[in-house]
Design a protein around this motif. Structure first.
Motif, short mmCIF file in Angstrom:
data_model
loop_
_atom_site.label_atom_id
_atom_site.label_comp_id
_atom_site.label_asym_id
_atom_site.label_seq_id
_atom_site.Cartn_x
_atom_site.Cartn_y
_atom_site.Cartn_z
N MET A 157 0.86 -1.33 -0.07
CA MET A 157 -0.01 -0.02 0.19
C MET A 157 0.90 1.34 0.00
SD MET A 157 -2.65 1.02 2.87
CE MET A 157 -3.73 2.66 2.51
N GLY A 158 1.96 1.04 0.89
CA GLY A 158 2.78 2.26 0.81
C GLY A 158 3.59 2.63 -0.51
N THR A 159 3.90 1.54 -1.06
CA THR A 159 4.60 1.87 -2.53
C THR A 159 3.61 2.37 -3.40
OG1 THR A 159 5.81 -0.12 -1.90
CG2 THR A 159 5.90 0.63 -4.13
N LYS A 160 2.20 1.89 -3.44
CA LYS A 160 1.31 2.42 -4.32
C LYS A 160 1.43 3.84 -3.98
CE LYS A 160 -3.27 1.82 -5.95
NZ LYS A 160 -4.55 1.14 -5.70
N GLU A 161 1.00 4.38 -3.02
CA GLU A 161 0.95 5.63 -2.81
C GLU A 161 2.25 6.54 -2.94
OE1 GLU A 161 -0.02 5.89 1.60
OE2 GLU A 161 -2.13 5.16 1.41
N ASN A 162 3.25 5.83 -2.83
CA ASN A 162 4.58 6.84 -3.16
C ASN A 162 4.60 6.94 -4.43
OD1 ASN A 162 5.40 6.99 -0.64
ND2 ASN A 162 6.82 5.20 -0.49
N ARG A 163 4.19 5.98 -5.45
CA ARG A 163 4.07 5.98 -6.99
C ARG A 163 3.05 7.04 -7.20
NH1 ARG A 163 4.54 0.11 -7.13
NH2 ARG A 163 2.03 0.24 -7.45
N ALA A 164 2.01 7.13 -6.48
CA ALA A 164 0.95 8.07 -6.92
C ALA A 164 1.24 9.44 -6.59
CB ALA A 164 -0.54 7.72 -6.32
N GLY A 165 2.13 9.61 -5.52
CA GLY A 165 2.43 10.99 -5.08
C GLY A 165 3.90 11.32 -5.55
N ALA A 166 4.31 10.61 -6.68
CA ALA A 166 5.65 11.09 -7.35
C ALA A 166 5.65 12.40 -7.97
CB ALA A 166 5.92 10.13 -8.43
N GLY A 167 6.53 13.25 -7.35
CA GLY A 167 6.73 14.34 -7.91
C GLY A 167 5.78 15.55 -7.01
N VAL A 168 5.28 14.98 -6.06
CA VAL A 168 4.14 15.82 -5.01
C VAL A 168 4.78 15.62 -3.85
CG1 VAL A 168 1.95 16.24 -4.29
CG2 VAL A 168 2.21 15.49 -6.58
N CYS A 203 7.93 0.38 6.71
CA CYS A 203 7.34 0.13 8.03
C CYS A 203 5.86 -0.26 8.27
CB CYS A 203 7.40 1.54 9.14
SG CYS A 203 7.16 1.31 10.91
N THR A 204 5.75 -1.55 8.43
CA THR A 204 4.42 -2.13 8.74
C THR A 204 4.20 -2.33 10.15
OG1 THR A 204 5.44 -4.38 8.50
CG2 THR A 204 4.89 -3.53 6.47
N TRP A 205 3.02 -2.88 10.35
CA TRP A 205 2.49 -3.13 11.89
C TRP A 205 3.24 -3.99 12.57
CZ3 TRP A 205 -0.23 0.69 14.07
CH2 TRP A 205 -1.25 1.23 13.05
N PHE A 222 3.85 4.58 16.29
CA PHE A 222 2.29 4.30 16.11
C PHE A 222 1.72 5.25 15.77
CE2 PHE A 222 3.51 0.35 18.15
CZ PHE A 222 2.50 -0.51 18.09
N SER A 223 2.01 6.43 16.13
CA SER A 223 1.11 7.94 15.73
C SER A 223 1.42 8.16 14.45
CB SER A 223 1.62 8.77 16.68
OG SER A 223 1.46 8.71 18.03
N VAL A 224 2.39 7.98 13.71
CA VAL A 224 2.82 8.41 12.41
C VAL A 224 1.93 7.29 11.48
CG1 VAL A 224 4.36 8.80 10.56
CG2 VAL A 224 4.81 9.56 12.87
N LEU A 225 1.93 6.15 11.75
CA LEU A 225 1.49 5.00 11.00
C LEU A 225 0.03 4.93 11.00
CD1 LEU A 225 1.99 3.01 8.87
CD2 LEU A 225 2.28 1.20 10.66
N GLY A 226 -0.48 5.05 12.10
CA GLY A 226 -1.94 4.65 12.52
C GLY A 226 -2.95 5.77 13.02
#
Length: 413
Positions: free
Chosen positions: A1-12, A75-77, A122-126
């Protein structure tokens, strides 16, 4: 999920990445503090070698997982669970390794402030809920290490929970703001592309259609029919472009659209009446969205369509029709006027007695069901005018229309 979000936010710019760098730095700094603090207190420990062994494991773990805790993509749970388990184990082992007198006197635990770094992860991830739970677990471990509830324990638990909840809540707000910004950038890019396409269409297709209409009218015969069809397509295409460039009256977070829209959701009446325009039908509407509840907008559009059917049936194919949409504060009014021969005032009553219920049911009946009214005015040789009035509901619909008008006014000033 994180990788997908990073690809979607590339350049932002991502608001989360600096937070993960802060987590990494905080873990390292708190580890150095914990090791230095233990080095100064090791003399009074009952089992200093075992305590040093734990500090070594904690140090190896912290340095070995720097890469995992550097970004949300890695960083996963499970990494956070393992980090929390290691910290809690160190807190509970303090009572076994240290002298009981030192523990009862309130000596700090082996991990000391390193436990706060785990709660920060935990704060940053969840967000704030997982952070509050992690802080509570650390607090219960401190109570278990002391063997009783003390004022210092309660103080530390409250501070840790408040810090975790506050940071988690800020992270959730930052994440929502980032999603909103990304959606706004997508809308802006799509709007610019539509504007570019509109310019290209205007410079090419619309001009060709207008030229075909003019030449067809000049040549007459079959060419005139082709010209008429080209004129209708030009009007329809202009309406489609105008609809696509109209400002969105309300912004929502991205969600899955149902194949069957909610009948209670507000609809822009202009979008329903725009396709009715043609070479002999002119539609005039406000520049801002005219919002009505879904059912009301559909029924009003159907009544307008029925009025147009009557024009074609009784006024002849050559009659010109004008549709005017007025968005008043307390009602939406649609007028349908034609330049046909008109009819006597008594004709409507006679038609109803003869069993022809087109006007009474398809037009007046629909408006009556909506709590509105339909007024039909005609005179021989003066055409016919049908005025359809739908009262605006106080509440959601009117609020949406007011919001749309305000948003459009702001975007144009």
């Amino acid at each position: 999920m994180g990788t997908k979000e990073n690809r979607a936010g590339a350049g932002v710019f991502s608001v989360e990445q600096p937070l993960w760098r802060a987590v990494t730095a905080f873990r390292l700094l708190t580890l150095l503090y914990a090791v230095g603090r233990y080095a100064g207190d090791a003399a009074h420990y009952a089992h200093p070698a075992a305590a040093w062994a734990y500090m070594g494991v904690l140090s190896l773990w912290t340095f070995a997982t720097v890469r995992q805790f550097a970004s949300k993509a890695r960083c996963t749970w499970w990494w956070l669970y393992a980090d929390l388990a290691l910290v809690v184990a160190g807190i509970l082992l303090t009572r076994s390794f240290d002298q009981i007198a030192q523990v009862d006197a309130g000596e700090v635990t082996l991990p000391t402030v390193r436990a706060a770094a785990t709660v920060l992860g935990f704060s940053v991830l969840g967000g704030w809920r997982p952070a509050a739970l992690a802080a509570l677990i650390v607090g219960l471990a401190n109570i278990g290490e002391r063997g009783r509830v003390t004022s210092s324990n309660v103080h530390n638990i409250v501070l840790l929970m408040l810090a975790g909840i506050a940071i988690g809540y800020v992270v959730e707000l930052a994440r929502a703001s980032e999603q909103t910004l990304a959606r706004a950038l997508e809308i802006q890019a799509a709007t610019r592309e539509r504007e570019r396409l509109a310019r290209d269409i205007h410079d090419g297709v619309l001009q060709v259609l207008a030229m075909v209409q003019r030449r067809g009218t000049e040549l007459g015969g079959e060419a005139e029919e082709i010209g008429r069809m080209a004129g209708e397509q030009e009007i329809a295409l202009r309406a489609l472009i105008a609809e696509g460039l109209a400002p969105n009256p309300s912004y929502e977070a991205p969600r899955r659209q149902s194949d069957h829209p909610d009948p209670g959701a507000p609809q822009d009446l202009r979008a329903l009446l725009g396709p009715l325009a043609g070479s002999r039908v002119t539609v005039a509407a406000p520049g801002t969205p005219v919002l009505l509840p879904g059912r009301a907008a559909s029924e009003l559009s159907a009544a307008v369509g029925a009025a147009l059917d009557n024009v074609r049936k009784h006024a002849g194919p050559g009659a010109q029709t004008w549709i005017l949409v007025e968005d008043e504060p307390d009602a939406v009014v649609v007028s349908v006027r034609d330049d046909g021969p008109g009819f006597a005032a008594s004709r409507l009553g006679e038609a109803e007695q003869e069993g022809r219920l087109g006007v009474s049911q398809s037009i007046r009946g629909r408006l009556r069901d909506l709590g509105g009214s339909a007024e039909i005015t005609s005179a021989a040789g003066q055409g016919t005018e049908v005025e359809l009035r739908v009262p605006r509901q106080r509440g959601k619909a009117s609020g949406a229309s007011a919001t749309a008008a305000a948003a459009t006014k702001e975007s144009t000033t």
